[in-house]
Write an enzyme that holds these catalytic residues in place. Structure first.
Site, PDB file in Angstrom:
ATOM      1  N   CYS A 113       0.584  -0.967  -0.355  1.00 30.37           N
ATOM      2  CA  CYS A 113       0.311  -0.123  -0.174  1.00 30.37           C
ATOM      3  C   CYS A 113       0.578   0.986  -0.186  1.00 30.37           C
ATOM      4  O   CYS A 113       1.413   1.649  -0.695  1.00 30.37           O
ATOM      5  CB  CYS A 113      -0.850   0.176   1.292  1.00 30.37           C
ATOM      6  SG  CYS A 113      -2.837   0.500   0.881  1.00 30.37           S
ATOM      7  N   HIS A 114       1.252   2.227   0.841  1.00 25.46           N
ATOM      8  CA  HIS A 114       1.812   3.479   0.934  1.00 25.46           C
ATOM      9  C   HIS A 114       3.112   3.409   2.223  1.00 25.46           C
ATOM     10  O   HIS A 114       3.815   4.295   1.674  1.00 25.46           O
ATOM     11  CB  HIS A 114       0.558   4.224   2.465  1.00 25.46           C
ATOM     12  CG  HIS A 114       0.179   5.332   1.802  1.00 25.46           C
ATOM     13  ND1 HIS A 114      -1.718   4.454   1.429  1.00 25.46           N
ATOM     14  CD2 HIS A 114      -0.127   6.288   0.991  1.00 25.46           C
ATOM     15  CE1 HIS A 114      -1.704   5.297   0.667  1.00 25.46           C
ATOM     16  NE2 HIS A 114      -2.257   6.066   0.116  1.00 25.46           N
ATOM     17  N   GLY A 115       3.767   2.282   2.054  1.00 21.63           N
ATOM     18  CA  GLY A 115       4.464   0.766   2.543  1.00 21.63           C
ATOM     19  C   GLY A 115       5.637   1.852   1.834  1.00 21.63           C
ATOM     20  O   GLY A 115       6.413   1.736   2.212  1.00 21.63           O
ATOM     21  N   PRO A 116       5.757   1.320   0.686  1.00 20.10           N
ATOM     22  CA  PRO A 116       6.904   1.949  -0.412  1.00 20.10           C
ATOM     23  C   PRO A 116       7.633   3.712   0.220  1.00 20.10           C
ATOM     24  O   PRO A 116       8.295   3.751  -0.455  1.00 20.10           O
ATOM     25  CB  PRO A 116       6.381   1.648  -1.764  1.00 20.10           C
ATOM     26  CG  PRO A 116       5.366   0.481  -1.717  1.00 20.10           C
ATOM     27  CD  PRO A 116       4.243   1.285  -0.221  1.00 20.10           C
ATOM     28  N   TRP A 117       6.195   4.593   0.007  1.00 19.12           N
ATOM     29  CA  TRP A 117       7.070   5.951   0.880  1.00 19.12           C
ATOM     30  C   TRP A 117       7.998   5.242   1.759  1.00 19.12           C
ATOM     31  O   TRP A 117       9.500   6.629   1.205  1.00 19.12           O
ATOM     32  CB  TRP A 117       5.649   6.339   1.311  1.00 19.12           C
ATOM     33  CG  TRP A 117       5.130   7.969   1.179  1.00 19.12           C
ATOM     34  CD1 TRP A 117       5.602   8.271  -0.097  1.00 19.12           C
ATOM     35  CD2 TRP A 117       4.074   8.209   1.350  1.00 19.12           C
ATOM     36  NE1 TRP A 117       4.625   9.036  -0.637  1.00 19.12           N
ATOM     37  CE2 TRP A 117       3.916   9.433   0.475  1.00 19.12           C
ATOM     38  CE3 TRP A 117       3.182   7.543   2.447  1.00 19.12           C
ATOM     39  CZ2 TRP A 117       2.614   9.651   0.517  1.00 19.12           C
ATOM     40  CZ3 TRP A 117       2.117   9.000   2.452  1.00 19.12           C
ATOM     41  CH2 TRP A 117       2.115   9.660   1.310  1.00 19.12           C
TER      42      TRP A 117
END
Length: 192
Positions: A113-117
């Site tokens: 999800c947004h973890g790759p930020w």
């Protein structure tokens, strides 16, 4: 209970605002495969979880502080999402250093999800192929990543997924990545 990951230590790096199911379900899959998971965060005590970024969804007990952790102490890293969680992590130098060291080690890293930020902030996405929640794809492209819209994407030691809707496939891919890394290391005489 499966045992293919017995003896493997998996760090889960998360902060307040983590999307509950994105931490809970992969952790359960790893635990059921025999891994020992440890939740690392920015502060001790508990972190607040969310559901759909907005609704309170309970807490998780913190096992250790990322500022005292070393990538060499773990066999794999899980980066769950939620919008607030990676935004907090990417502002913490110790968290970013931990992620950067993990990626440099070649050990398995999984992010959803947004973890790759957090990966982006660590400067480790250039030249990598990955997926994420749609709203951060432009950020990832601008950082040099090849972004695709697929349920699960594996690029070497990195597995990424788009959202909670992909959790079943993501959990399977995470367990397989950690198990295969173990096999590869054993075949190489224990070297990563």
């Amino acid at each position: 209970m499966a045992t293919e990951l017995n003896g493997k230590r998996v760090a889960i790096l998360a902060a307040d605002g983590v999307e509950r199911v994105e931490l809970e379900q992969p952790r359960q899959a790893l635990d059921e495969a025999g891994a020992r998971t440890e939740l690392l965060s920015l502060h001790d005590g508990v972190i607040q979880a969310r559901s759909n970024d907005l609704d309170a969804a309970g807490t998780f007990d913190v096992d250790g502080l990322v500022r005292f952790a070393s990538a060499s102490d773990y066999d794999a890293l899980l980066l769950p999402g939620g919008t607030v969680n990676p935004d907090k992590l990417r502002m913490d130098p110790a968290a970013i250093g931990f992620v950067r060291d993990f990626m440099a080690s070649g050990k398995p890293v999984a992010s959803i999800c947004h973890g790759p930020w957090t990966l982006l902030e660590a400067g480790v996405v250039a030249g990598r192929t990955l997926t994420s929640f749609p709203s951060i794809r432009t950020d990832l492209r601008n950082a040099g990543a090849q972004v695709v819209d697929e349920e699960v994407v594996r690029d070497g030691n990195l597995v990424t997924s788009r959202s909670p809707e992909d959790l079943a496939a993501f959990c399977t891919a995470v367990v397989e990545l950690v198990a295969q890394a173990d096999s590869s290391a054993a075949a190489a005489g224990g070297r990563p």
